[in-house]
Design a protein around this motif. Structure first.
Motif, PDB file in Angstrom:
ATOM      1  N   LEU A 255     -92.766 185.411  65.829  1.00 41.22           N
ATOM      2  CA  LEU A 255     -91.677 184.457  66.048  1.00 41.22           C
ATOM      3  C   LEU A 255     -91.141 183.853  64.754  1.00 41.22           C
ATOM      4  O   LEU A 255     -89.928 183.654  64.615  1.00 41.22           O
ATOM      5  N   ARG A 272     -81.547 187.146  73.320  1.00 37.78           N
ATOM      6  CA  ARG A 272     -82.689 187.540  74.147  1.00 37.78           C
ATOM      7  C   ARG A 272     -82.414 188.771  74.996  1.00 37.78           C
ATOM      8  O   ARG A 272     -83.317 189.533  75.306  1.00 37.78           O
ATOM      9  N   ARG A 275     -83.341 191.914  73.083  1.00 32.97           N
ATOM     10  CA  ARG A 275     -84.646 191.843  72.420  1.00 32.97           C
ATOM     11  C   ARG A 275     -85.728 192.020  73.479  1.00 32.97           C
ATOM     12  O   ARG A 275     -85.772 191.298  74.477  1.00 32.97           O
ATOM     13  N   ASN A 294     -92.109 182.844  75.764  1.00 38.81           N
ATOM     14  CA  ASN A 294     -90.902 182.701  74.940  1.00 38.81           C
ATOM     15  C   ASN A 294     -89.727 183.406  75.612  1.00 38.81           C
ATOM     16  O   ASN A 294     -89.116 184.311  75.044  1.00 38.81           O
ATOM     17  N   THR A 297     -86.478 183.941  73.954  1.00 37.47           N
ATOM     18  CA  THR A 297     -86.423 184.937  72.885  1.00 37.47           C
ATOM     19  C   THR A 297     -86.368 186.352  73.428  1.00 37.47           C
ATOM     20  O   THR A 297     -85.695 187.218  72.858  1.00 37.47           O
TER      21      THR A 297
END
Length: 396
Positions: A255, A272, A275, A294, A297
């Motif tokens: 991260l 996101r 990813r 997360n 993310t």
């Protein structure tokens, strides 16, 4: 050279050819250059041989240990049972000492450099991970200084075909982790990542994307490693707690170090939905651990013979990773892909956990793709197949 030597040379050459033709099977593609053994037989048995006249005992270990027999010239030979195609680690045990085979290339696995052998699949079954006449991407090596570990680290990066020729094109990113006892070299070498993606992209079956493959271990300065303890006296709850603590610093590396570096230095689509994170075995646990904690993310998570929960106990959606599954409809709406795959012949304890994890996701109401690799275990052929199925579904 005098003519009288020609018949002798011809006889020696003929004898060499006759000997080569008499050898059974074919040398493994993973052999050291010029090595005749190990050899792959027509039924996928492996024939091992080594010359060691002074050894007292020798055995070869692949799926199990195979004692070798010695002839009067000091040559030891062993033949395995038929092996599942794909890549396998192996080693020799000479007089109770585990050593690598000098006739084989070595690969980082089982926590050390270890001999490895590739057993080919029949027909076109393995074509998807072989080098084909298609446009090729690249595997790139990148060293950097980690702010988390305060030292040098390395990752490997796959860039798809045409990356350098298309400076205005931006790409989604898959962060892909190796299994326990391996490192960042595993997916590029044992996993055949570049071949798999080159072939899928050429066939129009996968989107062009970047792969980031990091080393799955990290310690902050002064941090002591947390041992991985298993056994009948260790509960699954304790094992899950151990794993969360063990990989907390690695999560920070991903991260705080890797994602910012990738987004700054390479042409990514830094959101996101573009990813994903996935991994093999230990890396699968890391993928769920990091991804589920997360969600701002990552929008896609993949477990390749690896789950987000050890054991067979029911997951409590109200407490699992802070209640991430408490509202399954909201979770499903938020996520692009949840993928889980494994082999049908994984070790029994793993299979129990895999079946339970799939059942838990289903019971709680979490949408996910569930893939089973028929006839394979906790090995690289399973993971090559897993990656193929995952990559086809990512970023669609």
């Amino acid at each position: 050279m005098k003519k009288r030597y020609f018949p002798i040379l011809l006889a020696l050459a003929a004898a060499h050819l006759s000997f080569a033709e008499a050898l059974p099977g074919t040398p493994a593609s993973t052999n050291a250059p010029g090595a005749d053994y190990p050899r792959i037989l027509s039924d996928n048995r492996i024939l091992f041989q080594i010359e060691a006249p002074n050894a007292q005992t020798i055995a070869f270990h692949t799926d199990k240990t195979y004692p070798a027999s010695k002839d009067d010239k000091g040559i030891w030979t062993a033949t395995t049972d038929p092996q599942v195609p794909g890549f396998h680690y192996y080693w020799l045990v000479i007089d109770d000492v585990r050593v690598n085979d000098p006739a084989s290339e070595t690969f980082y696995g089982t926590g050390k450099q270890t001999s490895g052998i590739e057993v080919p699949e029949s027909g076109d079954a393995g074509a998807y991970y072989q080098t084909q006449n298609v446009p090729h991407g690249e595997i790139r090596e990148r060293w950097y200084h980690s702010s988390v570990t305060e030292g040098p680290r390395r990752f490997f990066l796959y860039t798809p075909p045409g990356y350098d020729q298309s400076p205005d094109t931006r790409y989604p990113v898959l962060f892909l982790q190796h299994g326990g006892g391996e490192d960042e070299r595993a997916w590029p070498i044992q996993g055949r990542v570049a071949n798999i993606m080159d072939n899928l992209i050429a066939a129009g079956e996968a989107e062009p994307m970047l792969f980031v493959m990091e080393r799955g271990y990290a310690l902050r300065p002064g941090e002591e490693p947390i041992p991985f303890r298993m056994g009948p006296d260790v509960s699954m709850e304790e094992l899950n707690r151990q794993m969360l603590k063990r990989f907390a610093s690695f999560e920070a590396v991903i991260l705080e170090d890797v994602i910012p570096l990738i987004d700054a230095k390479y042409r990514t689509i830094p959101d996101r939905h573009h990813r994903a994170i996935a991994g093999f075995s230990m890396g699968g646990f890391q993928a769920y651990m990091i991804g589920l904690q997360n969600l701002d993310t990552f929008a896609s998570i993949g477990g390749l013979s690896g789950t987000g929960h050890f054991g067979t106990a029911d997951i409590d959606p109200e407490t699992y990773y802070g209640g991430v599954f408490a509202d399954p409809d909201a979770f499903n709406e938020k996520m692009d892909l949840m993928f889980f795959g494994h082999g049908t012949h994984e070790p029994e304890r793993m299979m129990d956990g895999f079946n339970a994890f799939h059942a838990n996701l289903t019971r709680v109401g979490i949408d996910h793709v569930y893939f089973k690799s028929e006839g394979t275990g906790h090995e690289w052929l399973t993971e090559r197949r897993n990656l193929r199925e995952l990559a086809k579904r990512l970023f669609k």
